[in-house]
Design an enzyme around this catalytic site. Structure first.
Site, short mmCIF file in Angstrom:
data_model
loop_
_atom_site.label_atom_id
_atom_site.label_comp_id
_atom_site.label_asym_id
_atom_site.label_seq_id
_atom_site.Cartn_x
_atom_site.Cartn_y
_atom_site.Cartn_z
N GLU B 29 0.84 -1.20 0.00
CA GLU B 29 0.00 0.00 0.00
C GLU B 29 0.88 1.25 0.00
O GLU B 29 1.75 1.39 0.87
CB GLU B 29 -0.90 0.00 1.25
N GLU B 60 -4.85 -6.11 3.04
CA GLU B 60 -3.69 -6.88 3.53
C GLU B 60 -3.84 -8.36 3.28
O GLU B 60 -2.87 -9.05 2.94
CB GLU B 60 -3.46 -6.60 5.01
N PHE B 83 1.98 -1.33 8.47
CA PHE B 83 2.31 -1.43 9.89
C PHE B 83 2.06 -2.88 10.30
O PHE B 83 1.10 -3.49 9.82
CB PHE B 83 1.42 -0.52 10.74
N ALA B 84 2.89 -3.42 11.20
CA ALA B 84 2.69 -4.80 11.63
C ALA B 84 1.29 -4.98 12.22
O ALA B 84 0.72 -6.07 12.16
CB ALA B 84 3.75 -5.19 12.66
N ASP B 85 0.76 -3.90 12.76
CA ASP B 85 -0.59 -3.93 13.32
C ASP B 85 -1.66 -4.25 12.27
O ASP B 85 -2.80 -4.55 12.60
CB ASP B 85 -0.92 -2.59 13.95
N ILE B 87 -1.34 -6.60 9.94
CA ILE B 87 -1.03 -7.89 9.30
C ILE B 87 -2.13 -8.93 9.50
O ILE B 87 -2.24 -9.88 8.74
CB ILE B 87 0.33 -8.43 9.83
N HIS B 129 -0.71 1.07 15.88
CA HIS B 129 0.50 1.47 15.16
C HIS B 129 1.75 1.24 16.00
O HIS B 129 2.76 1.92 15.81
CB HIS B 129 0.43 2.94 14.72
#
Lengths: 322, 338
Positions: B29, B60, B83-85, B87, B129
């Site tokens: 993205e 995602e 952001f890993a958040d 995933i 985040h």
């Protein structure tokens, strides 16, 4: 039915409150006093207010990461919101949620949401509860042109049709999915046709025109409250700031923001319509402007002075029972 | 030697791999035209073209699933999750597909997918985040899990990950993008240009996954950590005047058991530190493993320093973040035990 003077005053006050809340935050964030990422709703006020002016406290809305406007329009306390954004102990969510997660179930605001696309399926659940209640309540999922491409949103639309739920998917097309153009990221370029393909009533209007939004919602809400199933509403709107505060917005064209502020400002449009149709004396709107400025000033002053949380507070509210 | 911050080092790694290997494709993205929210992919679409650097819609689950399909069909996708958040919509695809493809086809299929994702706190990002979900993925058999702590490692490890035939989840501690961070937000930021690990060769090199880095040799105790906590823990030990051996794991899967156990057998004392929450965190695996391998050498119970067992809060960042004060408490406990 034409709006009464009281309704007009109230709608304008709500839009102006959102505008000034966001304009002030834009300045306050630049000072570094506010933690977290903040996504301002400035420019899209006619959408939140045009929708929420139809709703009662027990109608539900589910919001987005750009949620301040929805919160204010649905009746969240402005001072409590400001305190929450400042991370204060007596903020609406005790400083635990922050800008992206403001919620107040007492006014049917089920939450802003830091995850793009997480909201629509939650609104479907609220729609099931609304239907079981049998009182004609509705559940509204605010989503953007970014969230409309998430699988979660597709699942939500299909499920709402299958279960024939009183859910309205309000798509705020501000033309940018974060930093990428919606014309690129929405493959069909037409969110309304796509929603119609799910088998629901799908309509669109100019989201910078409060009156257009309000009138369309009158019709769509009648459909949903009568038990005829879900609907989709696409509202063409504009984002006056970046995706988040600090976004350099290099993806915008030259002069774009100035042009949008000049030609696509829903507050200017409201005043122009009010004047042309002689709906309300503009001096009344000026008086509202002054009151709103005072409210925002007071909210910031109170938020700054409010107590910060204690470290031990963080362990509360993880579970219902321990 | 050129100086790079972690963003520039990661950009260089991807640039090199796009140039060297025509099967490498980036996707995510805002990564192409915009250059990424952290500027990690800046300029790469312009240089390598829209077919090598794909701007995807916000989706995602779809990004990760498509990357798997690309990987099975001869490409080497490098997918960015912003952001890993974010995933979790792809979690099913990672667990049920990506991790198991090779096993269930007895080696016929494999998907050399790299999923890059900025993680961790300390940037006042609030609950969506700031998370450190790497431990969740170490529990999934079939994916490798890596997290560099500096620009030199970041570049070499990313190249190694892209070249790896196994899927790699590549977590980037975003607090370290622009400089090492010792856990004190009130100190002026230190840029990577002042740190030896900010010296990054322009060209191709790899830092292998599965080889931990002894950041600082020492004899008093062993600190096993990774990511941002590498600097926080080392600073806390230094402030106490301890001769700590600080081990940066670099990858959790595969795990460099030898380096950990050799060190703990030498020092007899150990603190494990990570930003992620404590309960069932990766630290629990480390403690279990160390006691299995080093029990008779231990002089004190192993201590864990971790994030609190709550969602990542908005307002309490520096109370929540496992800073030097919490590391110091653990170090004292380990050193004072008889």
């Amino acid at each position: 039915m034409p709006l009464s003077k009281d309704q007009l005053r109230r709608a304008y006050r709500q839009m102006k409150t959102i505008r000034e809340f966001e304009e002030r935050l834009h300045l306050e964030i630049a000072t570094g006093d506010i933690a977290g990422f903040t996504h301002l709703y400035c420019g899209q006020e006619a959408v939140a207010v045009g929708v929420c002016e139809h709703l009662a406290n027990d109608d539900f809305i589910v919001s987005t990461h750009r949620g301040h406007g929805h919160c204010i329009a649905k009746g969240c306390d402005v001072v409590g919101m400001m305190k929450e954004i400042y991370g204060r102990r007596d903020g609406l969510c005790k400083g635990k949620g922050g800008s992206m997660h403001i919620a107040d179930v007492n006014v049917g605001m089920l939450g802003a949401n830091g995850i793009v696309g997480a909201g629509a399926p939650l609104a479907v659940g609220a729609g099931v509860a609304a239907r079981m209640d049998g009182a004609g309540k509705v559940s509204i999922a605010f989503s953007g042109d970014g969230a409309c491409n998430q699988g979660t949103t597709f699942e939500a639309m299909n499920m709402a049709v299958v279960l024939k739920l009183p859910v309205i998917f309000v798509y705020e097309n501000n033309h940018y999915s974060e930093h990428t153009g919606a014309d690129y990221a929405v493959g069909s370029k037409d969110m309304t046709k796509r929603a119609a393909g799910f088998g629901m009533l799908a309509r669109k209007a100019d989201g910078c025109d409060f009156f257009a939004v309000y009138d369309l919602m009158t019709e769509v809400l009648q459909h949903c409250r009568s038990g005829a199933g879900p609907a989709s509403v696409e509202l063409d709107t504009e984002r006056f700031f970046g995706h988040f505060e600090g976004d350099p917005q290099r993806y915008r064209g030259p002069g774009e923001l100035e042009r949008l502020r000049e030609t696509r400002d829903c507050l200017k449009n409201f005043r122009a319509t009010a004047k042309a149709r002689k709906l309300i004396d503009l001096a009344e709107l000026d008086a509202i402007d002054a009151q709103v400025m005072q409210l925002i000033e007071s909210a910031v002053t109170q938020a700054r002075a409010a107590p910060v949380p204690q470290a031990a507070d963080v362990f509360e509210d993880v579970y219902v029972t321990y | 030697m050129p100086q790079m911050n972690m963003i520039q080092a990661l950009n260089s790694a991807m640039d090199i791999m796009l140039t060297r290997d025509p099967s490498v494709v980036l996707m995510g993205e805002d990564i192409g035209y915009f250059g990424g929210v952290f500027r990690t992919t800046e300029g790469l679409q312009r240089k390598h073209g829209e077919h090598r650097v794909l701007d995807t819609p916000i989706a995602e689950g779809g990004i990760i699933a498509a990357a798997i399909g690309m990987g099975v069909n001869g490409l080497r996708p490098v997918a960015e999750i912003q952001f890993a958040d974010y995933i979790y919509p792809g979690f099913d695809q990672i667990v049920s597909e990506l991790a198991r493809l090779r096993f269930r086809t007895a080696g016929d299929f494999f998907a050399p997918v790299t999923i890059r994702t900025p993680c961790g706190g300390g940037i006042r990002g609030g609950q969506t985040h700031s998370q450190s979900p790497e431990g969740i993925f170490t529990h999934v058999c079939g994916v490798k899990v890596a997290m560099p702590s500096n620009p030199y490692d970041a570049k070499g490890m990313l190249i190694a990950s892209i070249e790896d035939d196994d899927p790699v989840l590549f977590f980037e501690p975003k607090r370290l993008y622009n400089g090492p961070f010792d856990g004190d937000p009130n100190k002026p930021a230190v840029p990577w240009s002042t740190h030896p690990k900010g010296e990054v060769p322009d060209g191709y090199y790899t830092v292998p996954l599965g080889k931990a880095d002894i950041v600082r040799p020492g004899n008093d105790l062993t600190i096993v950590t990774y990511g941002t906590m590498t600097f926080v823990a080392a600073a806390a030990a230094a402030a106490m005047g301890l001769d700590a051996e600080v081990i940066d794991l670099r990858s959790m899967v595969p795990l460099d058991v030898d380096t950990i156990c050799t060190s703990v057998k030498k020092t007899g004392r150990c603190v494990v530190a990570h930003e992620a929450t404590r309960f069932s965190g990766f630290g629990a695996e480390l403690v279990a493993l160390i006691q299995e391998e080093c029990f008779w050498n231990l002089e004190a119970p192993i201590q864990r320093v971790a994030g609190w067992d709550t969602p990542y809060p908005h307002a309490f960042e520096w109370e929540y973040f496992p800073g030097q004060a919490r590391v110091t408490t653990a170090l004292k406990a380990v050193m004072e035990s008889a």
